[in-house]
Enzyme design. Sequence first.
Site, mmCIF file in Angstrom:
data_model
loop_
_atom_site.group_PDB
_atom_site.id
_atom_site.type_symbol
_atom_site.label_atom_id
_atom_site.label_comp_id
_atom_site.label_asym_id
_atom_site.label_seq_id
_atom_site.Cartn_x
_atom_site.Cartn_y
_atom_site.Cartn_z
ATOM 1 N N ARG A 27 0.838 -1.205 0.000
ATOM 2 C CA ARG A 27 0.000 0.000 0.000
ATOM 3 C C ARG A 27 0.872 1.254 0.000
ATOM 4 O O ARG A 27 0.615 2.208 -0.749
ATOM 5 C CB ARG A 27 -0.917 -0.010 1.238
ATOM 6 C CG ARG A 27 -2.081 -0.976 1.126
ATOM 7 C CD ARG A 27 -2.705 -1.275 2.487
ATOM 8 N NE ARG A 27 -3.956 -2.015 2.374
ATOM 9 C CZ ARG A 27 -4.036 -3.322 2.118
ATOM 10 N NH1 ARG A 27 -2.924 -4.029 1.930
ATOM 11 N NH2 ARG A 27 -5.213 -3.921 2.043
ATOM 12 N N SER A 151 -12.987 -9.570 -2.615
ATOM 13 C CA SER A 151 -11.683 -9.392 -1.979
ATOM 14 C C SER A 151 -11.491 -7.935 -1.582
ATOM 15 O O SER A 151 -11.743 -7.021 -2.371
ATOM 16 C CB SER A 151 -10.570 -9.819 -2.936
ATOM 17 O OG SER A 151 -9.312 -9.384 -2.458
ATOM 18 N N ASP A 297 -6.400 -15.291 5.720
ATOM 19 C CA ASP A 297 -5.031 -15.725 5.419
ATOM 20 C C ASP A 297 -4.410 -16.592 6.508
ATOM 21 O O ASP A 297 -3.391 -17.248 6.264
ATOM 22 C CB ASP A 297 -4.120 -14.514 5.170
ATOM 23 C CG ASP A 297 -4.273 -13.962 3.759
ATOM 24 O OD1 ASP A 297 -4.862 -14.660 2.912
ATOM 25 O OD2 ASP A 297 -3.809 -12.842 3.506
#
Length: 414
Positions: A27, A151, A297
């Site tokens: 990011r 997502s 995850d």
Amino acid sequence: MKLLLQSALSEINAAIKITGSKSETNRLLLLKAMFPNITLANTSNSDDSEVMGAALATNNQQPTTSNQIIDIHHAGTAMRFLTAYFAVNAGREVVLTGSSRMQERPIKILVEALEQLGAVITYEKEVGYPPIRIKGQKITASKVKLAANVSSQYISALLLVASKLENGLELTLEGEITSIPYIKMTLALLNDLNIQTSFEGNVITVAPKPAVETKEMVVESDWSSASYYYSIAALADVASITISSYKENSLQGDSALVNLYKAMGVESSFNGNQLTLTKQANFNYQDVTFDLNNTPDIAQTIVVTCLGLGIGCHLTGLHTLKIKETDRLEALRIELTKLGANISVTNDSLTLVATKKINPNVAIATYNDHRMAMAFAPLALRVPIYIENAEVVSKSYPDFWEDLKSLGFQISEI
């Protein structure tokens, strides 16, 4: 590279420094490309972040080259973030592609959202999938709608470029939102740069901001990588493992590990930027049920831990795992069954039945998925295990095998 992992350790007492978060790094790399006066510290040394940085560096090399091909290999985050970035980079034309698996991972939802804003994107092969040709545009539209259960990387991709749009962005999410922590991480990073945002109900807004103040952004270490040490602490007979650098009030969704692993006998304590994981003696283990909608995850790590502890688990909120580096639910079913587990999966859940027996010397296939390799590694505390294509860990944690050796794991290349 095939590795044999073994451990005769009864007690683990060690300290590990873990590289910066891949999620935060990627990011911030994109934000730095838009605002070059930002500096970054403790960035991830993962393959994904290297690929992301290299793709963004092409700005300086060939800023107006048409038909420039940018290959991001297996890096899903880079594919999503760069799709948005190049779409709003006026005058730039690129073809964004990746590995054969990447060309099977859908991108249509993000492309259609960008097209609502006026982006010009076409498919080079199959509709809905990379490679895609992106002709950068000056974007003046500011309103877009997106399904909320997609997502979170699609959502973050739009939010990261929003401040560079002439009129900012108003993003309406339709339905139940998935992976809220990752969305909040993106917004918090924007807020750190004094970019104005709001997140009320299902509407997120980002104000336009053509420039930001000079600032150093320090990346927190990766909580997803911390999950493997939680698993090791749970599976060791005695353990005290200190990992750094971590924040008690983290932006990363996977910091939920603190509470999740408490239910599996691991206590977490913070001292400055150090986090110490301690195995609780005489813990009363019971089957666990977790909703991982916000933290998918870490599902692989948790189910392997449960197998090693001899407890069952029921994990839900896993629908995004089917479009990761591999179909992670199916991969888990296949590999855990080889170990003797009784496991069943649906499109969004996983159920493991408690068993005390684990088959030794099983070769775990990794499916080009870094998390398959790392999630199964702690099981070596219970039985010898082989990890195939072990080099895949470089995608997010290149130092993983060396760090495991420093804990006392016996690792040999076959």
